[in-house]
Design an enzyme around this catalytic site. Structure first.
Site, PDB file in Angstrom:
ATOM      1  N   SER A 114       0.810  -1.224   0.000  1.00  0.00           N
ATOM      2  CA  SER A 114       0.000   0.000   0.000  1.00  0.00           C
ATOM      3  C   SER A 114       0.835   1.262   0.000  1.00  0.00           C
ATOM      4  O   SER A 114       0.516   2.218  -0.679  1.00  0.00           O
ATOM      5  CB  SER A 114      -0.922   0.019   1.228  1.00  0.00           C
ATOM      6  OG  SER A 114      -0.149  -0.045   2.419  1.00  0.00           O
ATOM      7  N   CYS A 115       1.924   1.287   0.762  1.00  0.00           N
ATOM      8  CA  CYS A 115       2.620   2.558   0.912  1.00  0.00           C
ATOM      9  C   CYS A 115       4.085   2.508   0.562  1.00  0.00           C
ATOM     10  O   CYS A 115       4.747   3.536   0.519  1.00  0.00           O
ATOM     11  CB  CYS A 115       2.482   3.061   2.352  1.00  0.00           C
ATOM     12  SG  CYS A 115       3.286   2.010   3.578  1.00  0.00           S
ATOM     13  N   GLY A 116       4.658   1.355   0.356  1.00  0.00           N
ATOM     14  CA  GLY A 116       6.068   1.304   0.002  1.00  0.00           C
ATOM     15  C   GLY A 116       6.965   1.659   1.154  1.00  0.00           C
ATOM     16  O   GLY A 116       6.687   1.330   2.295  1.00  0.00           O
ATOM     17  N   CYS A 118       7.588   3.719   3.531  1.00  0.00           N
ATOM     18  CA  CYS A 118       6.974   4.837   4.229  1.00  0.00           C
ATOM     19  C   CYS A 118       7.990   5.548   5.112  1.00  0.00           C
ATOM     20  O   CYS A 118       8.598   4.939   5.986  1.00  0.00           O
ATOM     21  CB  CYS A 118       5.802   4.349   5.072  1.00  0.00           C
ATOM     22  SG  CYS A 118       4.500   3.563   4.111  1.00  0.00           S
TER      23      CYS A 118
END
Length: 283
Positions: A114-116, A118
């Site tokens: 979802s966010c890599g 982060c």
């Protein structure tokens, strides 16, 4: 090799009708990226284009910048107790003489679909590690109508999405709107890495004069990946983050968000948008 899709039995309810049937889901499996034999990162991804994903990830990390700096990429055997190959671990070998970054326990990272990565990067880090300034050899001017057509062209090229409804995508276009490449993945950051990694393998970096189109939002990480690959324009169908806008403004990246139909917001780099001349006032 991991599969792109898998089948699962589901209970389906439609307008009061109830039945059980098989549903097609996008596959999600971990990929461990090793650098010269040492673990570097783990990302949750859709299997496929794993070598390109690893190469693109290393471009965004500032490790690779050309095909000549890459010796090879291989799957690691013996990843399980019984010694079988799960095709979920890749080892990237750098060419002789290419600096190997310091890999410490603090540096090892875990990324999600979802966010890599982060919170990993900062504006200063991207500014100091970017190999190519975002400059236009030939002035790039994009008509709003051309940008408006890109989401539909991206959607039309998403083959796996049609079967699963659960994939993000990234596409690379020319300044004339020609589709050069499209990749799908459960993580939009992975899809971008696959695009950039394939370009590196083909000796096409930097991607000057190109447009990167992504499904979903434009995070700081996606703006970072565009900058690190020398891409001057990033367009997204949803909103950017504040840090993505800051990075775009500092690096010279044109950042377009909420690209839907004939509507869009240009958050940075509006000089690349060919706007119609204002109508002359009436005397």
């Amino acid at each position: 090799m991991g599969r792109v899709t898998e089948r699962r039995r589901v209970l389906r309810i439609r307008d009061g009708a109830i039945d059980h049937r098989a549903d097609t889901l996008v596959a999600e499996e971990p990929l461990e990226i090793r650098l010269n034999g040492k673990p570097l990162a783990i990302t949750m991804r859709t299997p496929g284009d794993d070598f390109a994903l690893a190469a693109g990830f290393l471009v965004s990390e500032g490790v690779l910048g050309s095909a000549e700096e890459l010796a090879n990429i291989v799957y690691c055997a013996g990843a399980t107790v019984d010694g079988s190959n799960t095709y979920n671990i890749v080892d990237v070998r750098l060419a002789p003489g290419v600096p190997v970054p310091d890999i410490t326990l603090e540096r090892n990272v875990y990324t999600t679909s979802s966010c890599g990565l982060c919170g990993k990067a900062s504006l200063d880090a991207v500014r100091t590690t970017a190999r190519w300034p975002i400059t236009d050899v030939s002035p790039l001017r994009l008509e709003p109508a051309l940008l408006s057509a890109l989401p539909d062209r991206l959607r039309a090229a998403q083959q796996v999405f049609d079967r699963t409804g659960g994939l993000h995508a990234a596409a690379l276009f020319t300044a004339d709107g020609e589709l050069l490449d499209v990749r799908e993945d459960v993580g939009r950051h992975n899809a971008v890495d696959k695009i950039v990694g394939r370009a590196l393998q083909q000796g096409l970096l930097p991607l000057a004069g190109k447009v990167l189109m992504v499904s979903g939002r434009a995070s700081f990480e996606l703006a970072q990946k565009a900058v690190m690959a020398g891409i001057p324009v990033l367009a997204a169908v949803s909103a950017p983050s504040s840090l993505a806008v800051d990075l775009a403004a500092e690096s010279g990246l044109t950042l377009v968000g909420f690209l839907r139909g004939a509507s869009m917001n240009v958050y940075a780099g509006e000089e690349r948008i060919a706007l119609p001349a204002p109508a002359a006032g009436r005397g």
